[in-house]
Design an enzyme around this catalytic site. Structure first.
Site, PDB file in Angstrom:
ATOM      1  N   TYR A   1      31.801  52.852  17.453  1.00 49.77           N
ATOM      2  CA  TYR A   1      30.993  51.702  17.898  1.00 49.77           C
ATOM      3  C   TYR A   1      31.703  50.790  18.881  1.00 49.77           C
ATOM      4  CZ  TYR A   1      33.659  49.768  13.972  1.00 49.77           C
ATOM      5  OH  TYR A   1      34.670  49.426  13.112  1.00 49.77           O
ATOM      6  N   LYS A   2      32.961  51.109  19.229  1.00 50.47           N
ATOM      7  CA  LYS A   2      33.681  50.242  20.175  1.00 50.47           C
ATOM      8  C   LYS A   2      33.400  50.748  21.599  1.00 50.47           C
ATOM      9  CE  LYS A   2      36.851  48.597  16.691  1.00 50.47           C
ATOM     10  NZ  LYS A   2      38.112  48.800  15.957  1.00 50.47           N
TER      11      LYS A   2
ATOM     12  N   ARG B   1      40.069  36.955  22.711  1.00 54.27           N
ATOM     13  CA  ARG B   1      40.099  38.341  23.202  1.00 54.27           C
ATOM     14  C   ARG B   1      38.936  38.599  24.143  1.00 54.27           C
ATOM     15  NH1 ARG B   1      40.242  43.104  18.946  1.00 54.27           N
ATOM     16  NH2 ARG B   1      38.073  42.429  18.845  1.00 54.27           N
TER      17      ARG B   1
HETATM   18  C1  LIG Z   1      38.093  48.776  14.586  1.00 52.73           C
HETATM   19  C2  LIG Z   1      39.211  49.466  13.874  1.00 52.73           C
HETATM   20  C3  LIG Z   1      39.004  50.013  12.595  1.00 52.73           C
HETATM   21  C4  LIG Z   1      37.676  49.852  11.907  1.00 52.73           C
HETATM   22  O1  LIG Z   1      37.525  50.608  10.759  1.00 52.73           O
HETATM   23  P1  LIG Z   1      36.082  50.673  10.075  1.00 52.73           P
HETATM   24  O2  LIG Z   1      36.233  51.596   8.954  1.00 52.73           O
HETATM   25  O3  LIG Z   1      35.113  51.126  11.141  1.00 52.73           O
HETATM   26  O4  LIG Z   1      35.710  49.292   9.656  1.00 52.73           O
HETATM   27  C5  LIG Z   1      40.066  50.678  12.007  1.00 52.73           C
HETATM   28  N1  LIG Z   1      41.260  50.790  12.624  1.00 52.73           N
HETATM   29  C6  LIG Z   1      41.483  50.262  13.846  1.00 52.73           C
HETATM   30  C7  LIG Z   1      42.820  50.397  14.478  1.00 52.73           C
HETATM   31  C8  LIG Z   1      40.467  49.577  14.491  1.00 52.73           C
HETATM   32  O5  LIG Z   1      40.676  49.039  15.694  1.00 52.73           O
END
Ligand SMILES: *Cc1c(COP(=O)(O)O)cnc(C)c1O
Length: 416
Positions: free
Chosen positions: A227-228, A376
């Site tokens: 989702y990023k 950010r």
């Molecule tokens: C965004 C992010 C997560 C998110 O984990 P979810 O299980 O999707 O909440 C985990 N690790 C890193 C390094 C992230 O940047």
């Protein structure tokens, strides 16, 4: 006389005219009047998604009903979507699987990696790693009777040279989610390999943002978010990459029926599926997977080296605007100025970070903050423009100079 802001506007226009990928912005449905600099946290909606979701819901689910598991490729979606992500991280087909959350994938992959180096008592990770990575590294270590050692990426090669024979697995992110600092995946992967340790990269802030070559670097495991920068939608399925050389031996601890060699045989005993497929756990999130699949079409014909070049131009211009416009307003630049040390975001430190981000949001400039004092701003070269960047920094200068953040920090809205 040419004012500094005017010169910056001229420069932004010239940089936008020269930058690649201008036409890709149209692949996103960005709302009017918004400068979106939070695509590193939640990617915006790709135009390809609504019609696909409509079809998936009304035709595939509504009409096809259970027949769609085969008729519309639902069953194969984790592997198919995994391979689409694999293309973006330099993984040949058959090694990447989409599904579950990053946290779940991390638990499975970290556990499996540590077990492949049994006899080595240490797991090593970054003290500045994202919280879920910290918690899960500790959890896996507790379960397997290992210890966790925390070393900053810059100190990792020296640590591994000295004590690497004790290390089972190293788990790092190429991009620091707070500062935006980029670490050299090649150098750190090679240091781990020389020590005989396995390496697990969390690519949440790298996949889709910069070229990554997991196969060529000899990475063992990788995970990341959907989702990023992949813009797969809120809570989109994550992905896991398992290098082919580990396919016969890796043992994810969460063994669900979907990862069985013969899932429809309903056997009493678990027999793992071949390859990365044993990373499947339960019934896959079909709507989210097909949403992510549709979203990934924004990367069709996109060259990630161009994405990287444009991203560096955007973050470089951001830092330049910061120098020109934000002097004397209490900001500290956190993101390294050297291009080879920058991911795809710019972070600034300011004591009123929270109030400033809220004030910006009220004016249509969306970034985010990380406690206690970091602002950010993520750039996604697929849609961000240099003009967006200038607008954001100009707005930041205005709200800071006016003290608009004071009331925002008090939670009472902002003074205009
Ligand atoms: C965004 C992010 C997560 C998110 O984990 P979810 O299980 O999707 O909440 C985990 N690790 C890193 C390094 C992230 O940047």
């Amino acid at each position: 006389m040419t004012t500094a802001p005017h010169a910056l506007a001229v420069r932004a226009a010239a940089l936008d005219a020269a930058a690649p990928l201008g036409h890709v912005r149209e692949r996103f449905l960005l709302p009017d009047g918004v400068v979106y600099l939070d695509g590193n946290s939640l990617g915006p909606l790709p135009a390809s998604v609504p019609p696909v979701l409509d079809d998936v819901v009304h035709r595939q689910w509504g009409t096809g009903l259970i027949r769609s598991w085969n008729g519309h490729g639902w069953w194969d979606a984790p592997a198919r979507v995994g391979d689409l992500v694999g293309r973006l991280i330099g993984a040949a087909p058959g090694q990447t699987l989409a599904g579950d959350s990053t946290s779940v994938q991390l638990y499975n992959a970290l556990s499996a990696a540590a077990a492949l180096r049994s006899g080595r008592p240490l797991m090593v990770t970054d003290p500045d790693h994202f919280p879920t990575n910290q918690y899960l590294t500790d959890a896996v270590a507790r379960r397997l009777g290992l210890s966790v050692h925390r070393v900053r990426p810059t100190g990792l090669p020296a640590f591994l040279a000295a004590e690497g024979d004790q290390v089972a697995v190293v788990g790092y992110s190429p991009v620091d989610y707070r500062t935006g600092e980029l670490h050299d995946m090649a150098v750190l992967t090679e240091a781990a390999q020389r020590a005989g340790a396995l390496v697990l990269w969390d690519l949440s802030h790298a996949a889709g943002a910069l070229p990554v070559q997991v196969d060529d670097l000899g990475v063992d495991f990788a995970v990341g978010c959907g989702y990023k920068f992949l813009s797969g939608g809120p809570g989109a399925p994550a992905f896991v990459y398992v290098a082919r050389r580990h396919h016969a031996d890796w043992r994810p601890p969460v063994t669900g029926w979907n990862g069985h060699a013969d899932p429809f045989g309903l056997h009493e005993e678990y027999v793992p599926a071949r390859g990365v497929g044993r990373g499947r756990i339960g019934t896959p999130p079909v709507l989210s997977l097909l949403c992510l699949e549709a979203a990934l079409s924004v990367f069709d014909d996109v060259d990630l080296t161009q994405v990287r070049a444009k991203s560096l131009s955007l973050t470089g211009f951001f830092l330049h605007c910061t120098d020109v416009l934000l002097g004397g307003l209490g900001f500290e630049r956190v993101t390294p100025p050297e291009p080879e040390r920058r991911g795809s975001q710019v972070s600034l430190r300011h004591p009123h970070a929270y109030g400033l981000v809220r004030a910006l949001e009220d004016r249509g400039v969306i970034g985010d903050m990380r406690a206690p004092d970091l602002l950010r701003f993520g750039v996604n070269a697929l849609f961000t423009t240099h003009r967006d960047v200038l607008e954001a920094v100009t707005c930041l200068r205005e709200v800071t100079a006016k003290g608009a953040y004071v009331s925002a920090a008090q939670g009472a809205g902002t003074v205009t």
